[in-house]
Enzyme design. Structure first.
Site: not given
Length: 258
Positions: A144, A173
């Protein structure tokens, strides 16, 4: 005096994923510590409520799991968090559980998966051993990611440790980003990329970025960049190496606390 073990994770609604990850780690803990009461726990009430409405499970919401161990007169509690590394989420978990300090004579936490330099080195070696790569193939492990320093360092450190290999670590991200990874892949003449989730459970997010052909996903951007791709929906918690590492962390704190 009864002793309890709490195996804690965020949770997943996927029965298949739980059977392949959390349930196996709980089973290993029961085998390793036959004299302990071993209980699994999810920190997500939303996930737990959804599971409870769909099926029977032996895993409890965190507070309910602790209450169950209290009712069974456990006086020592050993907690193994199924987390990748130190994080704000882990700190919050520790705060919540230490709220029960008055109910136990002792509460002890095991380490997450990656804590020491040797943990990172061993894990990088493990990641690079996944699959049987040809010279023009590469593995890309996708996390992530976050701009916060502790998780940022996790991914960049692992990626750096594998610079001389055909294995890469990237984050959706944060950094390492896909653009920089694709540049390095082209320098190494990699043609085919195997995508894996760098997550304990291969859930919805992993499925979207690893096997989906939707615009904006890493799979689609790699294909648009001229790479052949294959998606491997295997959560880290499914590997024996990872399962055994969590059990080893738990065993270490139990032995030290005796």
């Amino acid at each position: 005096m009864k002793k309890g073990i709490l195996v804690v994770t965020f949770g997943t609604t996927s029965l298949k994923a739980r059977q392949a990850t959390t349930n196996k780690i709980i089973k290993k803990a029961k085998e390793q510590f036959p004299d302990f009461l071993v209980q699994g726990a999810f920190t997500s009430r939303k996930v737990m409520d959804k599971i409870s409405n769909q099926e029977h499970t032996n895993i409890e919401y965190l507070d309910d799991a602790i209450q169950k161990l209290k009712q069974k007169e456990c006086r020592e509690l050993y907690v193994e968090p199924l987390y990748l590394t130190e994080s704000n989420d882990l700190a919050k978990l520790q705060t919540v559980i230490h709220g029960y300090d008055a109910d136990f004579q002792k509460i002890v936490f095991g380490d997450p998966l990656l804590t020491t330099v040797n943990d990172f080195k061993d894990f990088a070696i493990f990641l690079n051993s996944v699959g049987d790569l040809k010279l023009d193939e590469g593995n890309l492990f996708i996390g992530h990611g976050t701009a916060k320093s502790n998780r940022f360092i996790l991914h960049t450190t692992l990626d750096y440790m594998m610079l001389d290999t055909n294995s890469f670590v990237g984050t959706v991200e944060s950094y390492p980003d896909l653009g920089s990874i694709m540049q390095r892949m082209r320098i190494k003449n990699i043609q085919r990329v195997h995508l894996y989730p760098l997550m304990l459970v291969a859930g919805i997010h992993a499925s979207k970025d690893i096997v989906s052909g939707e615009k904006g996903t890493w799979n689609k951007m790699l294909m648009d960049g001229g790479f052949e791709t294959t998606g491997q929906l295997i959560g880290l918690g499914e590997y024996e190496f990872v399962q055994n590492k969590f059990i080893s962390n738990l065993k270490r704190v139990v032995e030290v606390s005796r």
